[in-house]
Scaffold this motif. Sequence first.
Motif, PDB file in Angstrom:
ATOM      1  N   PRO A 170       0.861  -1.172  -0.076  1.00 47.84           N
ATOM      2  CA  PRO A 170      -0.166  -0.034   0.128  1.00 47.84           C
ATOM      3  C   PRO A 170       0.867   1.123   0.014  1.00 47.84           C
ATOM      4  CG  PRO A 170      -0.988  -1.487   1.361  1.00 47.84           C
ATOM      5  CD  PRO A 170       0.467  -2.125   1.301  1.00 47.84           C
ATOM      6  N   GLN A 221       0.833   4.087  -3.080  1.00 46.27           N
ATOM      7  CA  GLN A 221       0.612   5.616  -2.505  1.00 46.27           C
ATOM      8  C   GLN A 221       1.687   6.805  -2.857  1.00 46.27           C
ATOM      9  OE1 GLN A 221      -2.129   6.220   1.183  1.00 46.27           O
ATOM     10  NE2 GLN A 221      -1.158   3.775   1.147  1.00 46.27           N
ATOM     11  N   ASP A 222       2.945   6.131  -2.350  1.00 47.63           N
ATOM     12  CA  ASP A 222       4.125   6.765  -2.712  1.00 47.63           C
ATOM     13  C   ASP A 222       4.873   6.983  -4.022  1.00 47.63           C
ATOM     14  OD1 ASP A 222       4.110   7.903   0.054  1.00 47.63           O
ATOM     15  OD2 ASP A 222       5.905   6.786   0.476  1.00 47.63           O
ATOM     16  N   HIS A 250       1.276   7.427  -6.509  1.00 42.10           N
ATOM     17  CA  HIS A 250       0.457   8.522  -6.089  1.00 42.10           C
ATOM     18  C   HIS A 250      -1.284   8.280  -6.274  1.00 42.10           C
ATOM     19  CE1 HIS A 250       4.103  10.423  -6.164  1.00 42.10           C
ATOM     20  NE2 HIS A 250       4.376  10.463  -7.246  1.00 42.10           N
ATOM     21  N   SER A 257      -4.889   6.901  -4.999  1.00 45.25           N
ATOM     22  CA  SER A 257      -5.642   7.306  -3.725  1.00 45.25           C
ATOM     23  C   SER A 257      -5.877   6.192  -2.834  1.00 45.25           C
ATOM     24  CB  SER A 257      -7.191   7.645  -4.225  1.00 45.25           C
ATOM     25  OG  SER A 257      -7.977   6.830  -4.819  1.00 45.25           O
ATOM     26  N   LYS A 258      -6.452   6.600  -1.701  1.00 43.16           N
ATOM     27  CA  LYS A 258      -6.476   5.555  -0.593  1.00 43.16           C
ATOM     28  C   LYS A 258      -7.699   4.285  -1.247  1.00 43.16           C
ATOM     29  CE  LYS A 258      -4.429   8.564   1.723  1.00 43.16           C
ATOM     30  NZ  LYS A 258      -4.155   9.983   1.135  1.00 43.16           N
ATOM     31  N   THR A 273      -6.072   2.161  -4.029  1.00 41.44           N
ATOM     32  CA  THR A 273      -5.258   1.395  -3.291  1.00 41.44           C
ATOM     33  C   THR A 273      -6.005   0.238  -2.547  1.00 41.44           C
ATOM     34  OG1 THR A 273      -3.435   3.362  -2.673  1.00 41.44           O
ATOM     35  CG2 THR A 273      -3.484   1.340  -1.495  1.00 41.44           C
ATOM     36  N   SER A 319       0.143   2.838   6.647  1.00 46.66           N
ATOM     37  CA  SER A 319      -0.214   4.194   6.096  1.00 46.66           C
ATOM     38  C   SER A 319      -0.770   5.061   7.208  1.00 46.66           C
ATOM     39  CB  SER A 319      -1.270   3.823   4.960  1.00 46.66           C
ATOM     40  OG  SER A 319      -0.859   3.136   3.839  1.00 46.66           O
ATOM     41  N   TYR A 367       1.148   8.340   7.573  1.00 43.98           N
ATOM     42  CA  TYR A 367       0.479   9.604   7.355  1.00 43.98           C
ATOM     43  C   TYR A 367      -0.536  10.374   8.478  1.00 43.98           C
ATOM     44  CZ  TYR A 367       1.770   7.728   2.631  1.00 43.98           C
ATOM     45  OH  TYR A 367       2.322   7.181   1.758  1.00 43.98           O
ATOM     46  N   GLY A 405     -10.801   2.561   2.763  1.00 37.34           N
ATOM     47  CA  GLY A 405     -10.093   3.426   1.948  1.00 37.34           C
ATOM     48  C   GLY A 405     -10.943   4.748   1.704  1.00 37.34           C
ATOM     49  N   ASP A 437     -10.462   8.353   2.408  1.00 37.63           N
ATOM     50  CA  ASP A 437     -10.351   9.712   1.381  1.00 37.63           C
ATOM     51  C   ASP A 437     -11.413  10.646   1.685  1.00 37.63           C
ATOM     52  OD1 ASP A 437      -8.361   8.938  -0.699  1.00 37.63           O
ATOM     53  OD2 ASP A 437     -10.024   7.440  -1.531  1.00 37.63           O
TER      54      ASP A 437
END
Length: 443
Positions: A33, A37-38, A41, A43-44, A47, A260, A264, A394, A398
Amino acid sequence: MNQGKFRYSMIFLLGFGFFGISIIWALYNAYVPIFLQDTFHLSKTITGFIMTIDNLFAVLLLPFLGALSDMTRTRLGRRKPYILLGAPSAAIMFALIPVARRYENLALFMGTIVFMNFFMALFRSPVIAFMPDITPSEKRSQANGIINFMGGLGALLAYFGGKILYDMNYAYPFYFGALIMLIANLLVVIFVPEPEQYRVPGAKLDIKKILRETTKKSFGELKENLKDVFASREKSLLAILLAIFFWFIAFNSLETFFTSYAKYHLGIEESTGAFMLGVFSLSFMLFAIPAGFVGARLGRRKTISLGLLITTAIVLVAFYIGETSKPASSSLSDPVVMSFMGLFFVGGIGWAMINVNSLPMVVDMTTEEKLGGYTGLYYFFSQAANLVAPPLSGAFIDVAGYKTLLPFAAVFFLLALITMRFVRRGDIVKSKLDAHEYIPDLD
């Protein structure tokens, strides 16, 4: 069915299969995951959808493969051929995940994880069905405790060892996990014999006929088994499967997004978040075998309910800590990090009480001839939950941020606890008649 003399040593050896599988999934759920994301890029929500690929394969293939392995007869037995095909192939694909990431090509990365998930699904159901093949009913909670101990040990190695390797090079945990999973499953093939009645040469294979019959048997059997769930006058089977569905939504949402959340929301390194999950796996591993004996003595239903009460409380307390204080650093000695690790240690005990005793409840609701099919039914509900959990959690993230992750999990653990109140049976089967009483169409 003649299972031969039961030996705990054989269950420990069989546990290496779960040991290897757990290493793969722990590393996969901790770091993929973050890659999505990294590096890409995403979205959750997206993902989350990608992280359901393994569950999609499980829902589509596990009932089929469980039934297919039930029908298989070879010199090795009915489960081992799938291990020999699936484990090496999955290991290769898993080792290629960081290679695909390095090229920053989403199509290449997705292709690698799709193939890896397919090969993992190929042998997972046969490995799981192997345990009840060689274990009598009255020993299945204890045996499942050993199996889960070995699985917890694998996850522990992945989280603790993975942090050290990941901090050196993000690819190293994947290379290491692939090698260990391959060796562990080869140990199962070499040292754990299947029951004699399945170790016979099969007739010349008619592939089309086998696929047709197995498809009919697996999905037809799944359909009939689902009828058993809803048609039975006594609703314990329906209740336990709904509880499984709820608690796996809760658990999988945490497993998918906690690293995550750590990075984050708490502001610490993902490897530290994975290490925190390792504490959960440590307590799960330490308590897995005792949880089986507790389930046999206290009763599986009571043990699972107590585990759900513990996990619900722990997740709510963790949410409070995460919202009222933030770690000053990624150090394992940071007070907030230590608080999470302490909570996760207790949470792992609760999860062991739940997870160790649930599969035996389901397989003890049927006959020996349908163990593979009912194992598939158990995994149908758990994997269906895992299909729902990542994209749903997710989407909440978001919309409202990572602060929703822990309350989301707590709600579904609580729903599972409520549902368990309607389970009246499913403890140790004293005779085949007990299982037949569950199943309306076996009269």
